[in-house]
Design a protein around this motif. Structure first.
Motif: not given
Length: 183
Positions: A52-60
């Motif tokens: 949950r701490d992962i920063e997803p790429p834009d649009g993901t």
């Protein structure tokens, strides 16, 4: 397609990406990543928190499934709604007892006694089931109460306490109507 490496902070895992396939004729793709995490609850919780701490790429959008994430989301949801549940119970009790007995003081007393009963109930439950006093006599293993059990206990004890208070006050009102003194 290369799969990004997502480190899981405090849990060993083996992960393998599943092939991505288009959901529709658009550019949206659905990908899954399978992780095996330790069976210990702390390791599984740490793995869910790390993902949950992962920063997803834009649009993901990252969606997490499995029993640990489901349990964690359920407990969070329950604890977020407890104040509303308690507020509704208190307001309903206040309105009903005020209308029934035409006394704000008696309504506040009924609510206060219900809250005292709740405190005593959860104190005893904590003393026995969490701290382990008398657990061997009852044949239970000390541990935390389940979140769903806490909600059920809260509702039942508050209801029983209020019910008893209403029966008691009804008897007092009946005696007063028959001419008994309030002293």
């Amino acid at each position: 397609m290369s799969w990004p490496r997502w480190p899981l902070k405090s849990a060993r895992s083996t992960a393998s990406p599943l092939p991505c396939r288009p959901n529709r004729p658009t550019t949206t793709r659905s990908c899954a990543r399978s992780c095996r995490v330790p069976t210990a609850p702390q390791g599984a919780l740490a793995a869910v928190d790390s993902i949950r701490d992962i920063e997803p790429p834009d649009g993901t959008v990252i969606r997490i499934g499995g029993p640990t994430a489901l349990s964690q989301d359920g407990i969070t949801s329950i604890y977020n709604t407890i104040p509303w549940m308690f507020a509704v119970m208190i307001i309903a009790t206040f309105v009903v007892t005020t209308l029934a007995f035409r006394s704000i003081v008696l309504s506040l007393k009924a609510i206060a006694m219900a809250v005292v009963s709740l405190g005593a109930t959860f104190g005893v439950l904590t003393w026995i089931f969490r701290d382990g006093h008398g657990a061997e006599f009852l044949g239970v293993t000390p541990g935390p109460l389940q979140a769903t059990m806490s909600i059920l206990i809260l509702a039942v004890v508050f209801g029983l306490s209020t019910d008893y208070e209403i029966f008691l006050l009804s008897r007092i009102v009946e005696a007063h109507d028959r001419g008994a003194s309030t002293r």
